[in-house]
Design an enzyme around this catalytic site. Structure first.
Site, mmCIF file in Angstrom:
data_model
loop_
_atom_site.group_PDB
_atom_site.id
_atom_site.type_symbol
_atom_site.label_atom_id
_atom_site.label_comp_id
_atom_site.label_asym_id
_atom_site.label_seq_id
_atom_site.Cartn_x
_atom_site.Cartn_y
_atom_site.Cartn_z
ATOM 1 N N GLY A 13 0.833 -1.206 0.000
ATOM 2 C CA GLY A 13 0.000 0.000 0.000
ATOM 3 C C GLY A 13 0.862 1.248 0.000
ATOM 4 O O GLY A 13 0.489 2.276 0.556
ATOM 5 N N SER A 16 0.169 5.464 -1.905
ATOM 6 C CA SER A 16 -0.644 6.604 -1.480
ATOM 7 C C SER A 16 -0.819 6.572 0.030
ATOM 8 O O SER A 16 -0.507 5.582 0.692
ATOM 9 C CB SER A 16 -2.021 6.591 -2.169
ATOM 10 O OG SER A 16 -2.766 5.445 -1.791
ATOM 11 N N ILE A 18 -0.778 6.709 3.973
ATOM 12 C CA ILE A 18 0.242 6.398 4.969
ATOM 13 C C ILE A 18 1.426 5.699 4.326
ATOM 14 O O ILE A 18 2.585 6.001 4.622
ATOM 15 C CB ILE A 18 -0.357 5.519 6.083
ATOM 16 C CG1 ILE A 18 -1.366 6.316 6.921
ATOM 17 C CG2 ILE A 18 0.742 4.954 6.988
ATOM 18 C CD1 ILE A 18 -2.180 5.461 7.879
ATOM 19 N N GLY A 19 1.154 4.761 3.450
ATOM 20 C CA GLY A 19 2.234 4.025 2.803
ATOM 21 C C GLY A 19 3.179 4.923 2.036
ATOM 22 O O GLY A 19 4.409 4.794 2.136
ATOM 23 N N ASP A 37 2.111 -2.182 -4.414
ATOM 24 C CA ASP A 37 0.759 -1.625 -4.413
ATOM 25 C C ASP A 37 0.008 -2.112 -5.628
ATOM 26 O O ASP A 37 0.610 -2.438 -6.667
ATOM 27 C CB ASP A 37 0.821 -0.088 -4.417
ATOM 28 C CG ASP A 37 -0.424 0.565 -3.843
ATOM 29 O OD1 ASP A 37 -1.525 0.304 -4.351
ATOM 30 O OD2 ASP A 37 -0.295 1.335 -2.883
ATOM 31 N N ASP A 60 -1.145 -7.146 -5.382
ATOM 32 C CA ASP A 60 -2.467 -7.353 -4.792
ATOM 33 C C ASP A 60 -2.229 -8.287 -3.602
ATOM 34 O O ASP A 60 -1.902 -9.465 -3.789
ATOM 35 C CB ASP A 60 -3.391 -7.994 -5.820
ATOM 36 C CG ASP A 60 -4.777 -8.316 -5.272
ATOM 37 O OD1 ASP A 60 -4.960 -8.291 -4.034
ATOM 38 O OD2 ASP A 60 -5.671 -8.628 -6.081
ATOM 39 N N VAL A 61 -2.368 -7.764 -2.382
ATOM 40 C CA VAL A 61 -1.980 -8.556 -1.216
ATOM 41 C C VAL A 61 -2.892 -9.753 -0.973
ATOM 42 O O VAL A 61 -2.575 -10.600 -0.130
ATOM 43 C CB VAL A 61 -1.897 -7.686 0.059
ATOM 44 C CG1 VAL A 61 -0.801 -6.644 -0.063
ATOM 45 C CG2 VAL A 61 -3.247 -7.054 0.398
ATOM 46 N N GLY A 89 -4.567 -1.795 2.942
ATOM 47 C CA GLY A 89 -5.845 -2.073 3.590
ATOM 48 C C GLY A 89 -6.976 -1.311 2.927
ATOM 49 O O GLY A 89 -6.754 -0.315 2.229
ATOM 50 N N SER A 140 -5.916 -0.437 13.508
ATOM 51 C CA SER A 140 -6.824 0.705 13.537
ATOM 52 C C SER A 140 -7.450 0.807 14.922
ATOM 53 O O SER A 140 -7.573 -0.200 15.629
ATOM 54 C CB SER A 140 -7.934 0.498 12.493
ATOM 55 O OG SER A 140 -9.028 1.362 12.716
ATOM 56 N N TYR A 153 -14.148 -4.878 8.850
ATOM 57 C CA TYR A 153 -12.889 -4.130 8.998
ATOM 58 C C TYR A 153 -12.415 -4.195 10.444
ATOM 59 O O TYR A 153 -11.245 -4.458 10.720
ATOM 60 C CB TYR A 153 -13.135 -2.692 8.566
ATOM 61 C CG TYR A 153 -11.980 -1.739 8.743
ATOM 62 C CD1 TYR A 153 -10.998 -1.615 7.762
ATOM 63 C CD2 TYR A 153 -11.885 -0.935 9.881
ATOM 64 C CE1 TYR A 153 -9.953 -0.722 7.917
ATOM 65 C CE2 TYR A 153 -10.844 -0.044 10.038
ATOM 66 C CZ TYR A 153 -9.870 0.066 9.048
ATOM 67 O OH TYR A 153 -8.840 0.950 9.207
ATOM 68 N N LYS A 157 -8.906 -5.825 11.737
ATOM 69 C CA LYS A 157 -7.885 -5.007 12.386
ATOM 70 C C LYS A 157 -7.601 -5.497 13.808
ATOM 71 O O LYS A 157 -6.466 -5.389 14.297
ATOM 72 C CB LYS A 157 -8.307 -3.541 12.379
ATOM 73 C CG LYS A 157 -8.322 -2.909 10.993
ATOM 74 C CD LYS A 157 -6.964 -2.998 10.317
ATOM 75 C CE LYS A 157 -6.920 -2.239 8.997
ATOM 76 N NZ LYS A 157 -5.584 -2.273 8.365
#
Length: 283
Positions: A13, A16, A18-19, A37, A60-61, A89, A140, A153, A157
């Site tokens: 990721g 864009s 945080i990454g 990414d 693609d994770v 994420g 998160s 989500y 997390k």
């Protein structure tokens, strides 16, 4: 010489939000970075801008081979792997639990939990023989508190935190540290979609998040990157198995103290049966 001179990182990721902030910060401090990414155009653009010591890997994770290939690219081109930042994420499935499509839930779990598991697996594959390395994964506040994120989500997390602690115990004898970062609501394209209705409206997101921020401004990706770099650095060389919130105390402080306002602005004592006394000199 930067803190990460000669070190090699993979950031999922990384194109864009945080990454991207972490990629820029690591590169500025001397690291070589693989930007992993699913977003090809911004990923290639970021690497073109930063120049040498960067590579882009379409990742693609949810596809284990993609994660494995990103790790292998780091080793092939830069010789080793010192940091794996499992950051990719999505908010994923939204809406009431009784109307949640299971296909949406499965994809949300695949990105947010299975993708982290793949990152842990393939980072450990390389780091164990080195007997060194750092793995950091993004969780998160929704993984710690109920009602602050979508259901699936939140489940994913929360699981990232438990998974990271479990793996930290396994990898500690190999001098590999495993930690989790917990960002609050951060200004990013994904958040801008939620709070401003437009992924590109970062100014609108900044204003909206700033209006409800627990401190004096909105949380930025750079704030989170600072926490990630601390956990990745030698300053944290004895830190493993921890969950570091970067959220202005959202998950650790339940509210604003009532004991600094109104009648409590002046020092006093509250004693038996509600009897109060004013501190000396404050009558």
């Amino acid at each position: 010489m930067g803190r990460f001179e000669g070190r090699v990182a993979v950031v999922t990721g990384g194109a864009s939000g945080i990454g991207e902030a972490v990629v820029r910060a690591l590169h500025a401090e001397g690291a070589a970075v693989v930007v992993a990414d699913v977003q090809d155009e911004p990923g290639h653009s970021l690497c073109a801008e930063l120049g040498r010591r960067t590579r882009f890997a379409h990742t693609d994770v949810t596809v284990e081979d993609h994660v494995s290939d990103a790790v292998d690219l780091a080793v092939a081109d830069f010789g080793r792997l010192d940091l794996m930042f499992n950051n990719a994420g999505v908010m994923g499935a939204l809406g009431p639990i009784d109307r949640t499509p299971m296909a949406d839930a499965d994809l949300t779990l695949a990105v947010n939990l299975r993708g982290v598991l793949c990152g842990l697996k393939h980072a450990a594959r390389v780091m164990k023989p080195q007997r060194s390395g750092v793995i950091i994964s993004t969780s998160s506040p929704a993984g710690l508190l109920g009602g602050v994120g979508p259901h699936v989500y939140s489940a994913a997390k929360s699981a990232v935190i438990g998974l990271s602690k479990s793996v930290a115990a396994e990898l500690r004898p190999f001098n590999i540290r495993v930690n989790t970062i917990v960002p609050g609501a951060v200004v990013s394209p994904m958040t801008a979609t939620v709070v401003a209705g437009d992924a590109g409206d970062l100014d609108g997101a900044t204003a909206a998040l700033g209006a409800s921020a627990l401190m004096d401004r909105a949380l930025t990706p750079g704030d989170v990157a600072a926490g990630v770099l601390y956990l990745a650095s030698d300053a944290a060389s004895y830190v493993t198995g921890v969950t570091l919130p970067v959220d202005a105390g959202m998950t650790g402080i339940s509210g604003t103290s009532p004991y600094t306002t109104g009648r409590y602005e002046q020092p006093m004592m509250l004693l038996e049966a509600g009897r109060t006394t004013v501190a000396p000199g404050r009558a």
